[in-house]
Design a protein around this motif. Sequence first.
Motif: not given
Length: 171
Positions: A39-56
């Motif tokens: 009931e409380a959570m945000e369903r469309n929360y942005e995520s990042v992928t494991p392979d995203l470069p740390v620089t990004e």
Amino acid sequence: IIAKTIQPQSSYTIKLARRGIHLQQGRDIELMEGITVAEAMERNYESVTPDLPVTELSAEFERTHHHGFPVVTKDGRLVGVVTVSDLKRALDENHNFEQRTVKDIATVENALVAYPDESLATAMLRLGVRGVGRLPVVSRDEPPRFLGMLRRENIIRAYNQAMARRTNVSH
């Protein structure tokens, strides 16, 4: 107050108190027990992928103003959580920073999660134990499947809505 029930003067309970949430033991805890994470959570929360470069990753924090992201594979499995603190630590270490990915700096083992069918009171206990401000929500049936995010702001909003409903019912 629920703050003392969770952990006296934890960083989480102090932040709730600053926002005006002083839950009374008894009725208010029952109120939080009656609200599910779903009931409380945000369903469309942005995520990042494991392979995203740390620089990004830094640009993602700046763009969204989030302090943490769930790390989710392209097929929707939660791998861990990465925070601004993780990024700062990686910058301070400066070991091959340019070649590192999010998976290299994220918390991937023992990451705390919440389930959509559990109560907010239970999730708040988990937040208070480690003093974190967010919990990824995963499917109980398919545990690594990421469903959304539960943040302090979501808990406060759900509490306020439940209190308003309680007030309306009593009037």
